[in-house]
Scaffold this motif. Structure first.
Motif, PDB file in Angstrom:
ATOM      1  N   ARG A  36       0.837  -1.195   0.000  1.00 57.46           N
ATOM      2  CA  ARG A  36       0.000   0.000   0.000  1.00 57.46           C
ATOM      3  C   ARG A  36       0.879   1.255   0.000  1.00 57.46           C
ATOM      4  NH1 ARG A  36      -3.350   2.635   3.865  1.00 57.46           N
ATOM      5  NH2 ARG A  36      -2.048   1.699   5.468  1.00 57.46           N
ATOM      6  N   TYR A  37       1.917   1.252   0.827  1.00 53.98           N
ATOM      7  CA  TYR A  37       2.853   2.377   0.845  1.00 53.98           C
ATOM      8  C   TYR A  37       3.579   2.498  -0.490  1.00 53.98           C
ATOM      9  CZ  TYR A  37       2.237   2.174   5.928  1.00 53.98           C
ATOM     10  OH  TYR A  37       1.725   2.157   7.188  1.00 53.98           O
ATOM     11  N   GLN A  38       3.888   1.366  -1.086  1.00 54.54           N
ATOM     12  CA  GLN A  38       4.582   1.367  -2.373  1.00 54.54           C
ATOM     13  C   GLN A  38       3.743   2.069  -3.441  1.00 54.54           C
ATOM     14  OE1 GLN A  38       5.005  -2.530  -4.061  1.00 54.54           O
ATOM     15  NE2 GLN A  38       6.759  -1.955  -5.294  1.00 54.54           N
ATOM     16  N   ARG A  39       2.467   1.767  -3.479  1.00 53.38           N
ATOM     17  CA  ARG A  39       1.583   2.424  -4.453  1.00 53.38           C
ATOM     18  C   ARG A  39       1.517   3.929  -4.210  1.00 53.38           C
ATOM     19  NH1 ARG A  39      -1.545  -2.015  -3.896  1.00 53.38           N
ATOM     20  NH2 ARG A  39      -2.968  -1.041  -2.428  1.00 53.38           N
ATOM     21  N   ARG A  40       1.410   4.318  -2.945  1.00 56.53           N
ATOM     22  CA  ARG A  40       1.322   5.742  -2.619  1.00 56.53           C
ATOM     23  C   ARG A  40       2.628   6.453  -2.956  1.00 56.53           C
ATOM     24  NH1 ARG A  40      -0.494  10.112  -3.291  1.00 56.53           N
ATOM     25  NH2 ARG A  40      -0.653  11.589  -1.584  1.00 56.53           N
TER      26      ARG A  40
ATOM     27  N   SER B  45       8.012  10.726   3.307  1.00 58.47           N
ATOM     28  CA  SER B  45       7.730  10.211   4.638  1.00 58.47           C
ATOM     29  C   SER B  45       6.815  11.171   5.403  1.00 58.47           C
ATOM     30  CB  SER B  45       9.046  10.004   5.386  1.00 58.47           C
ATOM     31  OG  SER B  45       8.839   9.351   6.594  1.00 58.47           O
ATOM     32  N   LYS B  46       7.052  12.473   5.261  1.00 55.63           N
ATOM     33  CA  LYS B  46       6.202  13.467   5.917  1.00 55.63           C
ATOM     34  C   LYS B  46       4.779  13.436   5.356  1.00 55.63           C
ATOM     35  CE  LYS B  46       9.914  16.501   7.289  1.00 55.63           C
ATOM     36  NZ  LYS B  46      10.646  17.740   7.051  1.00 55.63           N
TER      37      LYS B  46
ATOM     38  N   GLU C 299      -2.261   6.668   9.773  1.00 57.35           N
ATOM     39  CA  GLU C 299      -2.201   6.572  11.236  1.00 57.35           C
ATOM     40  C   GLU C 299      -0.847   6.047  11.678  1.00 57.35           C
ATOM     41  OE1 GLU C 299      -5.395   4.204  12.695  1.00 57.35           O
ATOM     42  OE2 GLU C 299      -6.918   5.443  11.733  1.00 57.35           O
ATOM     43  N   SER C 300      -0.369   5.013  11.002  1.00 55.99           N
ATOM     44  CA  SER C 300       0.952   4.457  11.319  1.00 55.99           C
ATOM     45  C   SER C 300       1.795   4.476  10.049  1.00 55.99           C
ATOM     46  CB  SER C 300       0.824   3.034  11.866  1.00 55.99           C
ATOM     47  OG  SER C 300       0.237   2.198  10.901  1.00 55.99           O
ATOM     48  N   ALA C 301       2.551   5.536   9.900  1.00 54.40           N
ATOM     49  CA  ALA C 301       3.384   5.692   8.710  1.00 54.40           C
ATOM     50  C   ALA C 301       4.634   4.823   8.824  1.00 54.40           C
ATOM     51  CB  ALA C 301       3.769   7.151   8.541  1.00 54.40           C
ATOM     52  N   PRO C 302       5.190   4.411   7.695  1.00 57.33           N
ATOM     53  CA  PRO C 302       6.413   3.593   7.750  1.00 57.33           C
ATOM     54  C   PRO C 302       7.614   4.454   8.150  1.00 57.33           C
ATOM     55  CG  PRO C 302       5.902   4.136   5.488  1.00 57.33           C
ATOM     56  CD  PRO C 302       4.755   4.645   6.317  1.00 57.33           C
ATOM     57  N   ALA C 303       8.653   3.789   8.585  1.00 51.46           N
ATOM     58  CA  ALA C 303       9.899   4.483   8.922  1.00 51.46           C
ATOM     59  C   ALA C 303      10.482   5.102   7.646  1.00 51.46           C
ATOM     60  CB  ALA C 303      10.886   3.503   9.533  1.00 51.46           C
ATOM     61  N   GLU C 304      11.246   6.151   7.835  1.00 53.78           N
ATOM     62  CA  GLU C 304      11.838   6.841   6.682  1.00 53.78           C
ATOM     63  C   GLU C 304      12.738   5.916   5.866  1.00 53.78           C
ATOM     64  OE1 GLU C 304      14.836  10.524   6.023  1.00 53.78           O
ATOM     65  OE2 GLU C 304      13.236  10.835   7.498  1.00 53.78           O
ATOM     66  N   GLU C 305      13.392   4.972   6.524  1.00 47.10           N
ATOM     67  CA  GLU C 305      14.257   4.027   5.812  1.00 47.10           C
ATOM     68  C   GLU C 305      13.447   3.136   4.880  1.00 47.10           C
ATOM     69  OE1 GLU C 305      14.342   4.413   9.142  1.00 47.10           O
ATOM     70  OE2 GLU C 305      16.289   5.372   9.445  1.00 47.10           O
ATOM     71  N   VAL C 306      12.268   2.730   5.312  1.00 46.67           N
ATOM     72  CA  VAL C 306      11.390   1.904   4.473  1.00 46.67           C
ATOM     73  C   VAL C 306      10.944   2.714   3.256  1.00 46.67           C
ATOM     74  CG1 VAL C 306       9.178   0.689   4.381  1.00 46.67           C
ATOM     75  CG2 VAL C 306      10.632   0.479   6.404  1.00 46.67           C
ATOM     76  N   VAL C 307      10.598   3.972   3.482  1.00 41.79           N
ATOM     77  CA  VAL C 307      10.191   4.840   2.374  1.00 41.79           C
ATOM     78  C   VAL C 307      11.339   4.986   1.382  1.00 41.79           C
ATOM     79  CG1 VAL C 307       9.497   7.189   1.754  1.00 41.79           C
ATOM     80  CG2 VAL C 307       8.498   6.080   3.764  1.00 41.79           C
ATOM     81  N   GLN C 308      12.548   5.141   1.884  1.00 35.45           N
ATOM     82  CA  GLN C 308      13.698   5.286   0.990  1.00 35.45           C
ATOM     83  C   GLN C 308      13.931   4.017   0.173  1.00 35.45           C
ATOM     84  OE1 GLN C 308      17.173   6.852   2.870  1.00 35.45           O
ATOM     85  NE2 GLN C 308      18.447   6.582   1.048  1.00 35.45           N
ATOM     86  N   ILE C 309      13.777   2.863   0.782  1.00 35.53           N
ATOM     87  CA  ILE C 309      13.944   1.598   0.053  1.00 35.53           C
ATOM     88  C   ILE C 309      12.881   1.472  -1.043  1.00 35.53           C
ATOM     89  CG2 ILE C 309      13.747  -0.919   0.255  1.00 35.53           C
ATOM     90  CD1 ILE C 309      15.022  -0.578   3.071  1.00 35.53           C
ATOM     91  N   LEU C 310      11.629   1.752  -0.706  1.00 41.24           N
ATOM     92  CA  LEU C 310      10.562   1.664  -1.694  1.00 41.24           C
ATOM     93  C   LEU C 310      10.744   2.701  -2.795  1.00 41.24           C
ATOM     94  CD1 LEU C 310       7.526   1.068   0.690  1.00 41.24           C
ATOM     95  CD2 LEU C 310       8.653  -0.603  -0.783  1.00 41.24           C
TER      96      LEU C 310
END
Length: 134
Positions: free
Chosen positions: A58-62, A95-96, A103-114
């Motif tokens: 879901r985060y990947q799509r966003r 990430s911001k 409600e529960s956003a992923p860690a910035e490192e996860v966002v960077q990987i995706l």
């Protein structure tokens, strides 16, 4: 001794398997099948990304939707060597955005990987917005 010498003899021209005759010009270039290999690698990456946990997909799509805004000709994501600080800044801003939306956003490192996965797909011919349904 005779047995070994028969094995080492070259095959007659009509018995050789494979291409007979001169090679086409494109087959003489080193690694002429690189586009096929690249497409195979991209399909493999997309397949493995389907196995991500539901929330990560879901985060990947966003992230892909957000990246669409910075995806234009001449964008830094298409630089030969994208600047690490620029990628990290883009991941921080994404990430911001996710923190404000989720409600529960992923860690910035996860966002960077995706983000890096998505940049890789776009740089190597992946379709924008082509995602598998959940």
């Amino acid at each position: 001794m005779e047995f070994h010498s028969k094995l080492l003899q070259p095959l007659p021209e009509d018995k050789v398997r494979g291409w007979n005759g001169p090679l086409p010009f494109y087959m003489t270039y080193p690694d002429y099948r690189s586009r096929e290999k690249e497409a195979m690698l991209l399909r493999d990456l997309e397949y493995l990304q389907q196995m991500y946990p539901y929330e990560i997909r879901r985060y990947q799509r966003r992230i892909a939707e957000i990246l669409d805004r910075t995806d234009y000709e001449g964008s830094m994501i298409y630089d030969e060597y994208p600047d690490r600080c620029s990628v990290q800044a883009l991941a921080r801003s994404m990430s911001k955005i996710l923190e404000n939306e989720e409600e529960s956003a992923p860690a910035e490192e996860v966002v960077q990987i995706l983000l890096c996965d998505e940049i890789y797909k776009r740089r190597h011919g992946g379709c924008r917005g082509k995602f598998y349904s959940l």
